[in-house]
Design a protein around this motif. Structure first.
Motif, PDB file in Angstrom:
ATOM      1  N   GLY A 130     -11.770 -51.061  79.199  1.00 63.68           N
ATOM      2  CA  GLY A 130     -11.672 -50.844  77.722  1.00 63.68           C
ATOM      3  C   GLY A 130     -11.636 -49.132  77.678  1.00 63.68           C
ATOM      4  O   GLY A 130     -11.226 -48.456  78.235  1.00 63.68           O
ATOM      5  N   SER A 131     -12.112 -48.697  76.290  1.00 60.86           N
ATOM      6  CA  SER A 131     -12.005 -47.465  75.795  1.00 60.86           C
ATOM      7  C   SER A 131     -13.422 -46.900  75.970  1.00 60.86           C
ATOM      8  O   SER A 131     -14.566 -47.728  75.835  1.00 60.86           O
ATOM      9  N   SER A 145     -10.718 -42.572  74.558  1.00 61.42           N
ATOM     10  CA  SER A 145      -9.860 -42.894  73.238  1.00 61.42           C
ATOM     11  C   SER A 145     -10.087 -42.014  72.106  1.00 61.42           C
ATOM     12  O   SER A 145      -9.265 -41.787  71.234  1.00 61.42           O
ATOM     13  N   ASP A 165      -3.737 -48.572  77.671  1.00 58.72           N
ATOM     14  CA  ASP A 165      -3.296 -49.818  78.021  1.00 58.72           C
ATOM     15  C   ASP A 165      -2.510 -49.531  79.226  1.00 58.72           C
ATOM     16  O   ASP A 165      -2.505 -50.267  80.503  1.00 58.72           O
ATOM     17  N   THR A 203      -8.008 -46.289  67.610  1.00 55.72           N
ATOM     18  CA  THR A 203      -6.617 -47.087  68.280  1.00 55.72           C
ATOM     19  C   THR A 203      -5.480 -46.243  68.367  1.00 55.72           C
ATOM     20  O   THR A 203      -4.654 -46.805  68.955  1.00 55.72           O
ATOM     21  N   GLU A 259      -7.888 -53.483  72.499  1.00 54.67           N
ATOM     22  CA  GLU A 259      -7.470 -52.856  73.731  1.00 54.67           C
ATOM     23  C   GLU A 259      -6.625 -53.328  74.951  1.00 54.67           C
ATOM     24  O   GLU A 259      -6.489 -53.135  75.730  1.00 54.67           O
ATOM     25  N   LEU A 314      -4.702 -46.113  71.894  1.00 55.94           N
ATOM     26  CA  LEU A 314      -4.878 -47.212  73.064  1.00 55.94           C
ATOM     27  C   LEU A 314      -3.747 -47.585  73.696  1.00 55.94           C
ATOM     28  O   LEU A 314      -3.873 -48.452  74.694  1.00 55.94           O
TER      29      LEU A 314
END
Length: 212
Positions: free
Chosen positions: A68-69, A171, A191, A184, A22, A187
Motif C-alpha cells: 500500500g501507500s 504517496s 502501483d 491518490t 491502491e 498511486l
C-alpha cells in the motif's frame, strides 16, 4: 472480489491491501489480495477472521505481505520502502508510567521488528495510527513513514505465528494534504513500482534468498 492464496516456491503467500484505490492495473496483473478496509480496527478484524478460517480449513499461508501507500515528510515521494519495524502511535499510557507507544501489561516493546528483509530493498521505520498525518503532525512521530494498518496486521500475524512483510510507496507528505487527490495523485506510479517489487520478492522466495 475474493482474495487468493498465491503459491510461490515452497509456500503460499497471502497479499493484503487496505483499499482498492491502491490496487492498480499492474498489481491486478499479478496478485489477488485481501482488502481489509482502512485503519487498525478494520485491518485487525479482517485479517484475523480470514486467517482463522484458513487455519480451520488447513489452508494456512506461510507468509503475509502487506502492500500500500504511506505518508512521509522525510522519504522520497513515489519510492517504495520495506518497513523494518512498526510502532503504534495512538497508544499512549505514559501518564500511568508506561513507555509511550507500549501497550500496558503486554510483554512487547513499543516498536516491533518486521522480517524477513527483501535483499536490496530500502528499509524504513513505520508508524501506524488511526489519523491521517500531514504537515506539522509529522513532528511528533518517531518514524520515517506513517500508515493506518501495519501494526494491527503485525499483531495478528504474531498471534498466528506468521511472518509479515510490509511494502509501502510514499504517496504524500512533502506538502500539506488538501483533499482526496493529495493522496491518490501518485498511486498509479506506486502501483507500477509495487508490482515490480512483488516480482522481485517472489523470485527471492523461489530461490530461497529470504532469511526467515
Amino acid at each position: 472480489m475474493s482474495f487468493e492464496l498465491k503459491p510461490v516456491g515452497s509456500l503460499c503467500v497471502l497479499y493484503v491491501m487496505a483499499v482498492r484505490a491502491e490496487y492498480g492495473p499492474n498489481l491486478q496483473g499479478c496478485i489477488s489480495p485481501l482488502f481489509t478496509g482502512v485503519g487498525p480496527v478494520e485491518a485487525a478484524l479482517s485479517l484475523s477472521a480470514v486467517l482463522a478460517r484458513l487455519e480451520a480449513n488447513d489452508r494456512r499461508p506461510g507468509l503475509v505481505v502487506s502492500l500500500g501507500s504511506a505518508g512521509s515528510r522525510a522519504l522520497v515521494q513515489t519510492e517504495i520502502y520495506q518497513a523494518s519495524s512498526v510502532s503504534y502511535r495512538d497508544m499512549d499510557a505514559s501518564l500511568l508510567g508506561f513507555v509511550k507507544g507500549q501497550t500496558p501489561y503486554l510483554d512487547l516493546p513499543a516498536e516491533l521488528e518486521l522480517a524477513p528483509k527483501i535483499p536490496g530493498m530500502k528499509q524504513a521505520r513505520l508508524s501506524t495510527g488511526a489519523a491521517v498525518i500531514s504537515g506539522q503532525g509529522y513532528s511528533s512521530i518517531d518514524a520515517d513513514m506513517v500508515d493506518m494498518e501495519t501494526f494491527a496486521l503485525k499483531r495478528v500475524c504474531q498471534h498466528f505465528d506468521l511472518p509479515l512483510i510490509a511494502l509501502r510507496g510514499i504517496s504524500d507528505g512533502n506538502e500539506e494534504l488538501s483533499g482526496h487527490n493529495s493522496w491518490t495523485q501518485y498511486l498509479h506510479i506506486i502501483d507500477e513500482k509495487l508490482a515490480r517489487i512483488v516480482g522481485e520478492l517472489e523470485t527471492a522466495l523461489r530461490n530461497s534468498r529470504l532469511d526467515f
